[in-house]
Design a protein around this motif. Structure first.
Motif, PDB file in Angstrom:
ATOM      1  N   ALA A  66      19.309   0.878  -3.825  1.00 30.52           N
ATOM      2  CA  ALA A  66      18.851  -0.343  -4.494  1.00 30.52           C
ATOM      3  C   ALA A  66      19.146  -1.589  -3.685  1.00 30.52           C
ATOM      4  CB  ALA A  66      19.502  -0.455  -5.876  1.00 30.52           C
ATOM      5  N   ALA A  67      20.004  -1.465  -2.686  1.00 29.75           N
ATOM      6  CA  ALA A  67      20.298  -2.606  -1.806  1.00 29.75           C
ATOM      7  C   ALA A  67      19.112  -2.951  -0.914  1.00 29.75           C
ATOM      8  CB  ALA A  67      21.522  -2.301  -0.942  1.00 29.75           C
ATOM      9  N   LEU A  68      18.127  -2.070  -0.819  1.00 26.12           N
ATOM     10  CA  LEU A  68      16.930  -2.320  -0.015  1.00 26.12           C
ATOM     11  C   LEU A  68      15.947  -3.129  -0.853  1.00 26.12           C
ATOM     12  CD1 LEU A  68      16.523   1.289   1.442  1.00 26.12           C
ATOM     13  CD2 LEU A  68      17.429  -0.708   2.659  1.00 26.12           C
ATOM     14  N   GLU A  69      15.853  -4.420  -0.586  1.00 31.21           N
ATOM     15  CA  GLU A  69      15.059  -5.332  -1.409  1.00 31.21           C
ATOM     16  C   GLU A  69      13.818  -5.809  -0.658  1.00 31.21           C
ATOM     17  OE1 GLU A  69      17.373  -8.511  -3.029  1.00 31.21           O
ATOM     18  OE2 GLU A  69      19.173  -7.261  -3.214  1.00 31.21           O
ATOM     19  N   PRO A  70      12.624  -5.508  -1.181  1.00 29.83           N
ATOM     20  CA  PRO A  70      11.405  -6.067  -0.580  1.00 29.83           C
ATOM     21  C   PRO A  70      11.424  -7.597  -0.686  1.00 29.83           C
ATOM     22  CG  PRO A  70      10.885  -4.258  -2.070  1.00 29.83           C
ATOM     23  CD  PRO A  70      12.329  -4.598  -2.294  1.00 29.83           C
ATOM     24  N   ALA A  71      10.994  -8.273   0.380  1.00 27.71           N
ATOM     25  CA  ALA A  71      11.055  -9.734   0.401  1.00 27.71           C
ATOM     26  C   ALA A  71       9.983 -10.288   1.320  1.00 27.71           C
ATOM     27  CB  ALA A  71      12.437 -10.197   0.866  1.00 27.71           C
ATOM     28  N   GLU A  72       9.686 -11.557   1.130  1.00 27.97           N
ATOM     29  CA  GLU A  72       8.846 -12.317   2.061  1.00 27.97           C
ATOM     30  C   GLU A  72       9.773 -13.240   2.840  1.00 27.97           C
ATOM     31  OE1 GLU A  72       5.585 -12.404   2.843  1.00 27.97           O
ATOM     32  OE2 GLU A  72       5.075 -10.705   1.533  1.00 27.97           O
ATOM     33  N   ILE A  73       9.771 -13.127   4.153  1.00 25.50           N
ATOM     34  CA  ILE A  73      10.640 -13.944   4.990  1.00 25.50           C
ATOM     35  C   ILE A  73       9.797 -14.590   6.095  1.00 25.50           C
ATOM     36  CG2 ILE A  73      12.647 -12.483   4.492  1.00 25.50           C
ATOM     37  CD1 ILE A  73      12.363 -11.258   7.267  1.00 25.50           C
ATOM     38  N   PRO A  74      10.304 -15.638   6.751  1.00 27.44           N
ATOM     39  CA  PRO A  74       9.527 -16.287   7.812  1.00 27.44           C
ATOM     40  C   PRO A  74       9.241 -15.336   8.975  1.00 27.44           C
ATOM     41  CG  PRO A  74      11.357 -17.675   7.096  1.00 27.44           C
ATOM     42  CD  PRO A  74      11.569 -16.340   6.464  1.00 27.44           C
ATOM     43  N   ASP A  75       8.095 -15.522   9.605  1.00 28.87           N
ATOM     44  CA  ASP A  75       7.774 -14.742  10.797  1.00 28.87           C
ATOM     45  C   ASP A  75       8.800 -15.026  11.889  1.00 28.87           C
ATOM     46  OD1 ASP A  75       5.564 -13.921   9.431  1.00 28.87           O
ATOM     47  OD2 ASP A  75       4.091 -14.818  10.793  1.00 28.87           O
TER      48      ASP A  75
END
Length: 319
Positions: free
Chosen positions: A13-22
């Motif tokens: 559960a520590a693996l979190e999908p995210a949007e981050i800067p390129d």
């Protein structure tokens, strides 16, 4: 960009999908559009905090894709090159920045997907069979977890070097895969040391053990006098401290705990090993078994499947 981020080490559960800067390549670096990322036990160790890393971080140590930008001072990799890498953190993402000295330009006939499936484990299998213990014609070699991604590669490469390979597996399905990879004998884990001694008439020249705690005692017992146990992983847990006198009692055997970092110490060595591995893949001499591809967002499921040993061969994440 899409990525998987670990903010606090722990379970899957520590693996979190995210949007981050390129990311942006700096001097000596290249930016790659990631086609696929390999899933490996080292990623689990990073996620758990067994090998601590500053948080937050993007996990994943292996991948492949197409170079879209290069930083200052990069000359031997250009935009448009298809490259693969191993041991570069940040591969569970749509884009990754890679040190140019770690980027391996792929030969014709090797797709980025194949490269992402073979590089980390293939380089590991290469150093184990060529350097840690240089397998010779006629050697008896015991490969644990012979139907896993590492086991299938180790079996094939040991056979290329002329060994007799004994593989351990846990199911009939895995036995079939190990035999297809070239294993001469396939046995279960129960009393495997006795079986190895019976098959070889004295013990294995080398045991390649990535399982760890659950197989360590039997692996030592499986060796012939002056044989070598190459303990390259700990999928079942770390081996507890032990008395070195046991190595004497087992027949003056050798124990080593190697890691890939020390066997690709410079770019020349990296390219030698990668050239062999990718050359075998391109020629068909080395078969890569990809058992499952997961969307990047399903990294948790990939880790759960890997840790539960529900899989064979290699797992990939696809952005």
């Amino acid at each position: 960009m899409r990525a998987i981020v670990v903010n606090t080490p722990g379970g899957s559960a520590a693996l979190e999908p995210a949007e981050i800067p390129d990311p942006v390549p700096g001097p000596g670096e290249v930016l790659v559009d990631v086609a696929a990322s390999g899933v490996n036990f080292i990623d689990v160790y990073h996620r758990e905090g067994r090998y601590p890393l500053p948080v937050p971080f993007v996990p994943g140590s292996e991948g492949a894709g197409t170079v879209t930008a290069v930083g200052e001072g990069v000359s031997d990799v250009v935009v448009g090159d298809r490259v693969g890498w191993a041991q570069v953190l940040g591969s569970y993402a749509a884009k990754a920045v890679i040190p140019a000295e770690q980027a391996i330009v792929l030969p014709p006939g090797v797709s980025p997907g194949l490269a992402a499936a073979v590089l980390l484990q293939g380089l590991t299998a290469h150093y184990l069979t060529h350097s840690t213990y240089a397998v010779r014609q006629g050697d008896d070699v015991l490969v644990h977890a012979a139907a896993g991604g590492m086991g299938l590669l180790l079996t094939q490469i040991a056979k290329l070097r002329g060994a007799r390979v004994i593989g351990t597996v846990s199911t009939p399905e895995k036995e079939k895969l190990a035999r297809q990879a070239g294993a001469d004998e396939v046995i279960g884990y129960e009393d495997f040391a006795d079986e190895v001694k019976k098959i070889t008439g004295g013990g294995a020249h080398v045991v390649y053990d990535g399982v760890g705690a659950a197989t360590f005692d039997g692996s030592l017992t499986s060796l012939r006098p002056r044989g070598m146990l190459a303990l390259y992983g700990a999928a079942s847990g770390a081996v507890p401290p032990f008395d070195p006198q046991r190595l004497n009692a087992a027949g003056s055997v050798f124990l080593t705990r190697p890691s890939l970092t020390h066997y690709v110490a410079d770019r020349e060595e990296l390219l030698w090993r990668a050239g062999d591995v990718l050359g075998w893949v391109a020629s068909g001499a080395l078969k890569v078994h990809v058992s499952q591809r997961y969307p990047l967002a399903e990294a948790r499921r990939a880790h759960d499947d890997l840790e539960a040993r529900r899989t064979t061969g290699k797992l990939l994440l696809v952005p």
